[in-house]
Design an enzyme around this catalytic site. Structure first.
Site, short mmCIF file in Angstrom:
data_model
loop_
_atom_site.label_atom_id
_atom_site.label_comp_id
_atom_site.label_asym_id
_atom_site.label_seq_id
_atom_site.Cartn_x
_atom_site.Cartn_y
_atom_site.Cartn_z
CD GLU A 48 31.97 -32.92 39.90
OE1 GLU A 48 31.78 -33.47 41.01
OE2 GLU A 48 31.12 -32.21 39.35
CG HIS A 49 36.87 -36.18 40.64
ND1 HIS A 49 36.86 -37.44 41.20
CD2 HIS A 49 36.19 -36.30 39.48
CE1 HIS A 49 36.23 -38.28 40.40
NE2 HIS A 49 35.80 -37.61 39.35
CG ASP A 51 34.02 -34.32 47.65
OD1 ASP A 51 34.78 -34.86 46.81
OD2 ASP A 51 32.95 -34.85 48.02
N GLY A 149 25.85 -39.44 38.34
CA GLY A 149 26.51 -38.23 38.84
C GLY A 149 25.58 -37.28 39.57
CB SER A 151 24.60 -37.65 44.71
OG SER A 151 25.35 -38.18 45.75
CB SER A 152 21.00 -42.26 42.80
OG SER A 152 21.99 -43.19 42.41
CG ASP A 196 28.00 -36.73 46.70
OD1 ASP A 196 28.40 -35.62 46.29
OD2 ASP A 196 28.35 -37.82 46.22
CG ASN A 239 27.95 -48.84 40.86
OD1 ASN A 239 28.97 -48.87 41.54
ND2 ASN A 239 26.76 -48.97 41.38
CE LYS A 240 29.35 -42.34 40.49
NZ LYS A 240 28.32 -42.19 39.45
P1 ADP Z 1 25.39 -41.93 41.64
O1 ADP Z 1 26.17 -40.97 40.82
O2 ADP Z 1 23.97 -42.00 41.20
O3 ADP Z 1 25.53 -41.71 43.11
P2 ADP Z 1 26.74 -44.44 42.22
O4 ADP Z 1 27.55 -45.31 41.34
O5 ADP Z 1 27.45 -43.81 43.35
O6 ADP Z 1 26.03 -43.36 41.30
O7 ADP Z 1 25.52 -45.28 42.84
C1 ADP Z 1 24.53 -45.86 42.01
C2 ADP Z 1 23.94 -47.09 42.68
O8 ADP Z 1 23.07 -46.73 43.78
C3 ADP Z 1 23.03 -47.86 41.76
O9 ADP Z 1 23.78 -48.71 40.90
C4 ADP Z 1 22.16 -48.65 42.75
O10 ADP Z 1 22.85 -49.78 43.25
C5 ADP Z 1 22.01 -47.67 43.90
N1 ADP Z 1 20.72 -46.95 43.78
C6 ADP Z 1 20.54 -45.68 43.40
N2 ADP Z 1 19.22 -45.34 43.38
C7 ADP Z 1 18.55 -46.45 43.75
C8 ADP Z 1 17.15 -46.76 43.93
N3 ADP Z 1 16.19 -45.88 43.71
N4 ADP Z 1 16.85 -48.01 44.33
C9 ADP Z 1 17.82 -48.91 44.54
N5 ADP Z 1 19.13 -48.69 44.40
C10 ADP Z 1 19.50 -47.48 44.01
MG MG Z 2 27.32 -41.93 44.19
#
Ligand code: ADP
Ligand code: MG
Length: 467
Positions: A48-49, A51, A149, A151-152, A196, A239-240
């Site tokens: 973690e942290h 890459d 966390g 990686s959405s 990611d 949110n990062k």
């Molecule tokens: P993560 O650990 O999930 O990557 P981040 O802080 O890097 O967290 O990113 C999260 C942001 O990505 C959310 O606040 C939103 O703006 C965007 N996001 C993630 N999933 C979706 C989704 N399904 N639809 C719209 N925006 C999304």
């Molecule tokens: Mg992210």
């Protein structure tokens, strides 16, 4: 070789979510989508942290993903919608050149959701030298818990980049698009590494991946047959890109590497050097690097003026060369603690990988040994990297009480833990966390817990479904 391959194009599966998306797209745009892109989230098992410091990591792709249904239009614009339109309102913008795509946060400094889509599109346009024929209609549906966390964000950036490139019939390998998306996501404001996006494109069913950088390469890691990885959400989101915590860790690592290089008289000019490049320059073991950090970065805190004087540059030059726009105001930095975490965590990744490799599988305590490494990782992230959260610590402590090891996964400050347990104890472990954390501590109804607590197995990377 798998790495040189492009993202696979497959027939659309008869999956409920995809059928729903096709219908929703038709309703939103008045025409059917041409294709659907699917990019998974990931859970990082260990590493973690590190890459962004150039060290290998060991994640696996999740079942949860970002789906984008896409239609092409003649107008050079992009119309971005989300099935969850109340939380994520639509956005439309004309497209000409990547240089003209503005990615700016809201008044509170939090990124608009569609900015992640624009990051992917901007990167794709740059890759195409601004040559493109098709505008886009896109509908997003993600089921990766956001800001947790898993990686959405990278799934969304990567799906958007892939969608744009596929609409233009561009050819690109999985490895190249993974690197492209890693750079593109930085438009959001975080100086992330490439884990990611690499796992999003190069994940494989049945194995985690050992990912190395420069050049980007993945090697499958077979996990013990009877190990189950459980993900548990702390119910805190982070949110990062909304604050400077993430970037401050990135720059602390940069500064630590730079100071050690200077003190060791390694010639780097004004160039940045990562902690892993520093290790390569010295041709030292990770253990030696840990000793060197203790010797050359002895202070608990380094002020900006101290760092400037060690590097023999002005504070302004320090800001311009090594800091990001959101870290220029920081008065001081913790260099020893961050560098120690990075080298020690890199060592844990190597040990984790060795334990999973054939020669060590005779050890029946492999799950406990892997678990111990994960627990040490958590301790270091909590104490040396200071990126944990009370709820994450509680989840790790509760797991330990049950007899299972766990660590925070992803950048931290909220989000999820990942725990390793034996197949025969997984149900009892999940019941225990349900009662002790979700019901007693967080007042969550039992029937809602499965969206926060789930067992997971490695999944494939991105795919395109052609309609
Ligand atoms: P993560 O650990 O999930 O990557 P981040 O802080 O890097 O967290 O990113 C999260 C942001 O990505 C959310 O606040 C939103 O703006 C965007 N996001 C993630 N999933 C979706 C989704 N399904 N639809 C719209 N925006 C999304
Ligand atoms: Mg992210």
């Amino acid at each position: 070789m798998e790495d040189a391959a492009a993202v696979p194009i497959k027939k659309v599966p008869r999956d409920e979510r995809i059928l729903f998306m096709k219908a929703a797209f038709q309703q939103e745009f008045g025409n059917p989508p041409k294709f659907i892109v699917k990019v998974p989230g990931r859970v990082n098992l260990i590493g973690e942290h590190i890459d962004y410091c150039g060290f290998p990591v060991l994640p696996m792709a999740l079942e949860q993903d970002a789906l984008i249904a896409a239609g092409t239009i003649r107008e050079k614009e992009i119309n971005i919608k989300n099935v969850n339109y109340q939380k994520y309102p639509e956005y439309k913008v004309a497209l000409k050149k990547f240089e003209e795509i503005k990615i700016e946060p809201d008044v509170d400094g939090k990124p608009f959701w569609y900015n992640y889509v624009l990051c992917g599109v901007k990167g794709a346009l740059e890759y195409l030298d601004n040559k493109f024929e098709q505008g886009l209609q896109i509908l997003v549906d993600g089921n990766i818990p956001p800001a947790s966390g898993l990686s959405s964000s990278s799934a969304l950036v990567s799906a958007s980049c892939l969608t744009f490139l596929h609409a233009q019939k561009a050819k690109i390998t999985k490895t190249d698009i993974a690197s492209l998306c890693a750079v593109s996501e930085r438009y959001i404001g975080t100086q992330g590494g490439g884990m990611d996006q690499a796992i999003a494109f190069l994940g494989e069913k049945n194995s985690a991946q050992y990912i190395t950088f420069l050049p980007l390469q993945v090697t499958p890691v077979t996990l013990p047959d009877d190990a189950v990885f459980v993900v548990a959400h702390s119910l805190a989101e982070a949110n990062k890109a909304a604050n400077n915590e993430y970037n401050s860790r990135v720059v602390e690592c940069r500064l630590a590497a730079k100071i050690i290089a200077t003190r060791e008289e390694i010639e780097t000019g004004s160039k940045m050097i990562t902690l892993s490049q520093l290790q390569e320059c010295r041709d030292s073991s990770l253990e030696d690097m840990i000793e060197l950090v203790h010797k050359l970065l002895p202070e608990e805190i380094y002020s900006k003026s101290e760092i400037s004087s060690i590097l023999n540059i002005s504070e302004d030059a320090l800001g311009d060369l090594y800091l990001t726009s959101n870290t220029k105001q920081l008065p001081d930095f913790k260099l020893k603690q961050r560098a120690l975490h990075v080298y020690e965590e890199a060592l844990r990744v190597e040990n984790f990988r060795k334990l999973c490799s054939g020669s060590n599988r005779i050890n029946d305590n492999i799950i406990s040994s892997l678990g111990n490494l994960m627990f040490e990782s958590h301790e270091s992230l909590k104490k040396q990297y200071e990126c944990s959260h009370d709820n994450l610590d509680l989840l790790v402590d509760l797991s330990k009480k049950f007899g299972v090891n766990a660590r925070l996964t992803g950048a931290g400050w909220g989000g999820c833990i990942v725990a390793i347990c034996r197949e025969e104890e997984v149900n009892a472990f999940m019941d225990y966390l349900t009662d002790e954390f979700y019901v007693k501590h967080c007042n969550i109804d039992r029937e809602n817990v499965p969206s926060y607590l789930f067992a997971t197995a490695p999944n494939d990377g991105a795919v395109i479904y052609q309609l």
